[in-house]
Design a protein around this motif. Structure first.
Motif, short mmCIF file in Angstrom:
data_model
loop_
_atom_site.label_atom_id
_atom_site.label_comp_id
_atom_site.label_asym_id
_atom_site.label_seq_id
_atom_site.Cartn_x
_atom_site.Cartn_y
_atom_site.Cartn_z
N GLY A 46 -41.16 42.71 20.09
CA GLY A 46 -41.65 41.44 20.63
C GLY A 46 -40.59 40.75 21.46
N ARG A 92 -53.41 40.25 16.20
CA ARG A 92 -52.56 39.17 16.69
C ARG A 92 -53.12 37.83 16.22
NH1 ARG A 92 -53.73 39.45 23.23
NH2 ARG A 92 -55.90 38.70 23.17
N THR A 107 -50.05 35.26 24.08
CA THR A 107 -49.00 34.76 23.19
C THR A 107 -49.51 34.68 21.76
OG1 THR A 107 -47.92 33.49 24.94
CG2 THR A 107 -47.57 32.75 22.67
N ALA A 108 -48.79 35.32 20.86
CA ALA A 108 -49.23 35.39 19.46
C ALA A 108 -48.17 36.13 18.65
CB ALA A 108 -50.56 36.13 19.35
N VAL A 109 -48.35 36.08 17.35
CA VAL A 109 -47.62 36.99 16.47
C VAL A 109 -48.48 38.25 16.34
CG1 VAL A 109 -46.66 37.39 14.18
CG2 VAL A 109 -46.54 35.10 15.21
N TYR A 110 -47.85 39.38 16.58
CA TYR A 110 -48.56 40.66 16.55
C TYR A 110 -48.21 41.41 15.28
CZ TYR A 110 -50.19 40.12 21.32
OH TYR A 110 -50.84 39.68 22.45
N TYR A 111 -49.24 41.91 14.61
CA TYR A 111 -49.08 42.62 13.35
C TYR A 111 -49.66 44.02 13.46
CZ TYR A 111 -48.70 37.86 11.44
OH TYR A 111 -48.34 36.56 11.18
N GLY A 146 -44.92 41.20 11.20
CA GLY A 146 -45.27 40.58 12.48
C GLY A 146 -44.09 40.47 13.43
N THR A 147 -44.39 40.45 14.72
CA THR A 147 -43.39 40.25 15.75
C THR A 147 -43.97 39.31 16.81
OG1 THR A 147 -41.86 41.38 17.28
CG2 THR A 147 -44.08 42.30 17.10
N GLN A 148 -43.15 38.36 17.25
CA GLN A 148 -43.63 37.32 18.17
C GLN A 148 -43.60 37.82 19.61
OE1 GLN A 148 -44.65 33.93 17.52
NE2 GLN A 148 -45.25 34.05 19.68
N THR A 167 -44.32 36.08 23.34
CA THR A 167 -44.55 34.83 24.05
C THR A 167 -44.57 35.11 25.55
OG1 THR A 167 -43.40 33.58 22.33
CG2 THR A 167 -43.75 32.48 24.44
#
Length: 126
Positions: A9, A38, A91-95, A119-121, A123
């Motif tokens: 991320g 996400r 833009t989100a936290v991705y899991y 999760g990884t951010q 942006t």
């Protein structure tokens, strides 16, 4: 112990590209499907893609179809999400998450996923 660890991320501008990785361990790779989800601030978590590591079937949500590509490296036990033409709404936290391959036809249903990463951010600035 089952582990899923996301990485890759970051912060980037509109139109940019990014590749996320999900490192899987502790289970037989071919018995599972790996999904990417996400969650944007204030929104529900969204299923965006899935790869069935048993039969290789790929699935995408309409919101990312044509821009994102999911793939896997069986030898290294990695699942990738290549993201292109990124927009601020990405833009989100991705899991990443793992579900039994036999359930992969129901891939958007997060309740079917047994294991989740932290999760990884991502942006995307306008």
């Amino acid at each position: 112990e089952v582990q899923l660890v996301e990485s890759g991320g970051g912060l980037l501008q509109t139109g940019g590209s990014l590749r996320l990785s999900c490192a899987a361990s502790g289970f037989r790779f071919g018995d599972y499907a790996i999904g990417w989800f996400r969650q944007a601030p204030g929104k529900e978590r969204e299923a965006i893609s899935c790869i069935d590591l048993g039969d290789g079937a790929l699935h995408y949500a309409d919101s990312v179809k044509g821009r994102f590509t999911i793939s896997s490296d069986r030898f290294r036990k990695l699942v990738y999400l290549e993201m292109n033409s990124l927009k601020p709404e990405d833009t989100a936290v991705y899991y990443c998450a793992a579900m039994r391959s036999s359930d992969s036809g129901l891939w958007p249903y997060e309740s079917l996923y047994e294991f989740w990463g932290q999760g990884t951010q991502v942006t995307v600035s306008s």
